[in-house]
Motif scaffolding. Structure first.
Motif, mmCIF file in Angstrom:
data_model
loop_
_atom_site.group_PDB
_atom_site.id
_atom_site.type_symbol
_atom_site.label_atom_id
_atom_site.label_comp_id
_atom_site.label_asym_id
_atom_site.label_seq_id
_atom_site.Cartn_x
_atom_site.Cartn_y
_atom_site.Cartn_z
ATOM 1 N N VAL A 6 21.206 80.540 56.648
ATOM 2 C CA VAL A 6 21.433 81.501 55.574
ATOM 3 C C VAL A 6 20.074 81.770 54.945
ATOM 4 O O VAL A 6 19.258 80.873 54.795
ATOM 5 N N TYR A 46 33.882 77.427 43.474
ATOM 6 C CA TYR A 46 32.562 78.054 43.524
ATOM 7 C C TYR A 46 31.559 77.265 42.703
ATOM 8 O O TYR A 46 31.893 76.660 41.693
ATOM 9 N N VAL A 101 27.810 79.150 46.440
ATOM 10 C CA VAL A 101 28.552 78.440 47.483
ATOM 11 C C VAL A 101 30.026 78.437 47.109
ATOM 12 O O VAL A 101 30.385 78.183 45.957
ATOM 13 N N ALA A 131 34.119 77.282 48.626
ATOM 14 C CA ALA A 131 34.871 76.480 49.596
ATOM 15 C C ALA A 131 36.329 76.425 49.171
ATOM 16 O O ALA A 131 36.644 76.447 47.978
ATOM 17 N N ASN A 139 36.378 76.559 55.082
ATOM 18 C CA ASN A 139 35.915 77.918 54.754
ATOM 19 C C ASN A 139 34.733 77.913 53.782
ATOM 20 O O ASN A 139 34.726 78.623 52.782
ATOM 21 N N ILE A 140 33.743 77.105 54.083
ATOM 22 C CA ILE A 140 32.554 77.034 53.236
ATOM 23 C C ILE A 140 31.712 78.285 53.455
ATOM 24 O O ILE A 140 31.485 78.702 54.583
ATOM 25 N N THR A 141 31.279 78.888 52.345
ATOM 26 C CA THR A 141 30.397 80.052 52.408
ATOM 27 C C THR A 141 29.208 79.801 51.493
ATOM 28 O O THR A 141 29.321 79.039 50.535
ATOM 29 N N PRO A 142 28.052 80.335 51.712
ATOM 30 C CA PRO A 142 27.728 81.273 52.782
ATOM 31 C C PRO A 142 27.488 80.537 54.097
ATOM 32 O O PRO A 142 27.083 79.381 54.121
ATOM 33 N N THR A 143 27.726 81.257 55.168
ATOM 34 C CA THR A 143 27.445 80.760 56.511
ATOM 35 C C THR A 143 27.203 81.964 57.414
ATOM 36 O O THR A 143 27.737 83.042 57.164
ATOM 37 N N VAL A 144 26.391 81.779 58.416
ATOM 38 C CA VAL A 144 26.106 82.842 59.381
ATOM 39 C C VAL A 144 26.494 82.325 60.754
ATOM 40 O O VAL A 144 25.976 81.304 61.209
ATOM 41 N N ARG A 181 40.320 77.946 45.672
ATOM 42 C CA ARG A 181 38.946 78.328 46.012
ATOM 43 C C ARG A 181 38.026 77.812 44.915
ATOM 44 O O ARG A 181 38.278 77.994 43.728
#
Length: 94
Positions: A21, A71, A31, A33, A9-14, A69
């Motif tokens: 991104v 960051y 970021v 995860a 669940n790594i973010t950011p992602t498009v 989580r």
């Protein structure tokens, strides 16, 4: 494996990484995860990132938030394609 760290669940992602991104120079990319490890040992984590003019990877620390989580953030200081990855490990010293 005893020392395996799962990162998901790594973010950011498009569109699950299908598209890039977007950010603006002088922005900070935050970021996140989810990270888990088997057992009770503590984790450490960082973001490895590389800008369009970089010859080496740079690193920024990640901190644990709530419910596994993590960051961290890195600065965008140039126009062009950037790459980043999340790394996690067993922190034997903490």
């Amino acid at each position: 494996m005893k020392n395996r760290v799962s990162i998901f669940n790594i973010t950011p992602t498009v569109e699950a990484g299908r598209y890039a991104v977007k950010a603006v120079v002088n922005d900070e990319v935050i970021v996140g995860a989810d990270m888990l490890r088997e057992g009770h040992d503590l984790l450490g984590a960082c973001i490895r990132f590389r800008g369009p003019n970089d010859t080496r990877w740079r690193e920024a620390p990640m901190r644990e938030d709530v419910n596994d989580r993590w960051y961290g953030a890195f600065p965008v200081d140039a126009v062009g394609p950037w790459r980043y990855a999340v790394m996690g490990w067993t922190d034997h010293y903490r």
